[in-house]
Design a protein around this motif. Structure first.
Motif, PDB file in Angstrom:
ATOM      1  N   ASP A 131       0.713  -1.301   0.063  1.00 47.28           N
ATOM      2  CA  ASP A 131       0.080  -0.149   0.157  1.00 47.28           C
ATOM      3  C   ASP A 131       0.983   1.187   0.158  1.00 47.28           C
TER       4      ASP A 131
ATOM      5  N   ASN B 289      -7.843   7.757   6.133  1.00 48.62           N
ATOM      6  CA  ASN B 289      -8.764   6.881   5.280  1.00 48.62           C
ATOM      7  C   ASN B 289      -8.097   5.795   4.453  1.00 48.62           C
TER       8      ASN B 289
ATOM      9  N   ASN C 249      -6.084   5.591   2.320  1.00 47.33           N
ATOM     10  CA  ASN C 249      -5.864   5.751   0.878  1.00 47.33           C
ATOM     11  C   ASN C 249      -5.147   6.870   0.552  1.00 47.33           C
ATOM     12  N   ARG C 250      -5.034   7.875   1.518  1.00 48.15           N
ATOM     13  CA  ARG C 250      -4.160   9.161   1.366  1.00 48.15           C
ATOM     14  C   ARG C 250      -3.005   9.369   2.411  1.00 48.15           C
TER      15      ARG C 250
ATOM     16  N   GLU D 171       0.160  16.387   0.252  1.00 45.17           N
ATOM     17  CA  GLU D 171      -0.956  15.193   0.249  1.00 45.17           C
ATOM     18  C   GLU D 171      -0.657  14.387  -0.885  1.00 45.17           C
ATOM     19  N   VAL D 172      -0.585  13.196  -0.899  1.00 47.30           N
ATOM     20  CA  VAL D 172      -0.356  12.281  -1.758  1.00 47.30           C
ATOM     21  C   VAL D 172      -1.248  11.051  -1.649  1.00 47.30           C
ATOM     22  N   GLN D 173      -1.789  10.625  -3.054  1.00 40.46           N
ATOM     23  CA  GLN D 173      -2.607   9.403  -3.075  1.00 40.46           C
ATOM     24  C   GLN D 173      -1.798   7.951  -2.914  1.00 40.46           C
ATOM     25  N   LEU D 174      -1.994   7.189  -2.122  1.00 39.44           N
ATOM     26  CA  LEU D 174      -1.414   5.872  -2.134  1.00 39.44           C
ATOM     27  C   LEU D 174      -1.996   4.971  -3.140  1.00 39.44           C
TER      28      LEU D 174
END
Length: 263
Positions: free
Chosen positions: A112, A151, A153-154, A169-172
């Motif tokens: 992840d 959450n 996912n971020r 802020e990055v998206q996983l």
């Protein structure tokens, strides 16, 4: 959630290191430990695991069988599983090759997000994490000082920049390199040490991850060591004699003028 941590075993800072007669290799005293910056990566992964139910922490390194010791340290700290990407017959210090191998393993193992130290203290290479992220096609944030997963996912990552800090802020999935200040690595408990001693650590052939041997062996290296040399010794300290501060200053000025010729 699955966290993958890359670590490296490096020579202890107090280990005796000698240049061999060929000037292309080193003789290193048998004192090794986990890379300083990687300790923060392992600690952060274990801390997230303790706060987030269902989190699994896997640690891996690319190196010789000697590096199993560093992997056991990671397990003692709280990692769930460790893997050794065996460099037998593939021994190369080229960061690009190392990044390819780590990326190949990450694709096969799944993750992840990934954590690793910002640099290795032996060769001061600080680009393996970034190159691995590029091979995987995922975002990366360097020298993280604070990391929050949102959450599942971020991620909000805070890192130092010249004159201040920035929060990204990055998206996983994403890769983060860690540095001093992110946390305080724990000292393993005896129960963790016992678990680590019994842990089965698989040895993985890097080519089993889908990589072609010719692209990762020593012959594919983009960097070659020409020779090693010891740093120049520092000149002996010279004491300027004088009965008073004024005489010492005059003596110093005379030396700077007549001998050093910098005045």
């Amino acid at each position: 959630m699955k966290i993958l941590v890359f670590i490296k075993q490096v020579a202890d800072t107090e280990a005796r290191i000698l240049i061999k007669s060929d000037k292309k290799s080193l003789e290193i005293e048998n004192k090794y430990n986990m890379n300083f910056f990687d300790e923060f990566a392992v600690e952060e992964a274990v801390s997230i695991k303790e706060k987030t139910e269902g989190t699994w922490v896997a640690v891996c390194t690319y190196g010789s069988k000697r590096a199993i010791e560093a992997l056991r340290t990671a397990i003692a700290m709280g990692a769930d599983q460790a893997f050794l990407l065996d460099n037998t017959n593939l021994d190369s210090d080229d960061p690009l090759i190392t990044a390819k191998i780590l990326a190949g393993f990450a694709r096969q193992e799944g993750f992840d997000f990934i954590l690793c130290g910002r640099q290795a203290i032996d060769d001061e290479s600080s680009n393996i994490g970034v190159m691995t992220a590029e091979f995987l096609g995922i975002p990366h944030v360097n020298s993280v000082m604070k990391l929050d997963i949102v959450n599942g996912n971020r991620a909000l990552a805070e890192s130092e920049i010249e004159g201040g800090r920035e929060t990204i802020e990055v998206q996983l999935p994403a890769l983060f390199t860690t540095q001093k200040g992110l946390n305080e690595p724990r000292v393993p408990l005896i129960t963790g040490v016992m678990k680590a001693m019994k842990a089965d650590i698989p040895l993985i052939d890097p080519c089993s991850t889908g990589l072609i041997r010719e692209t990762i062996d020593t012959g594919a290296a983009r960097i070659n060591v020409l020779y090693y040399e010891t740093p120049q010794g520092r000149p002996a300290v010279r004491i300027i004699e004088g009965a008073s501060p004024e005489e010492k200053v005059k003596g110093l000025i005379a030396v700077l003028k007549e001998e050093a010729k910098v005045l």
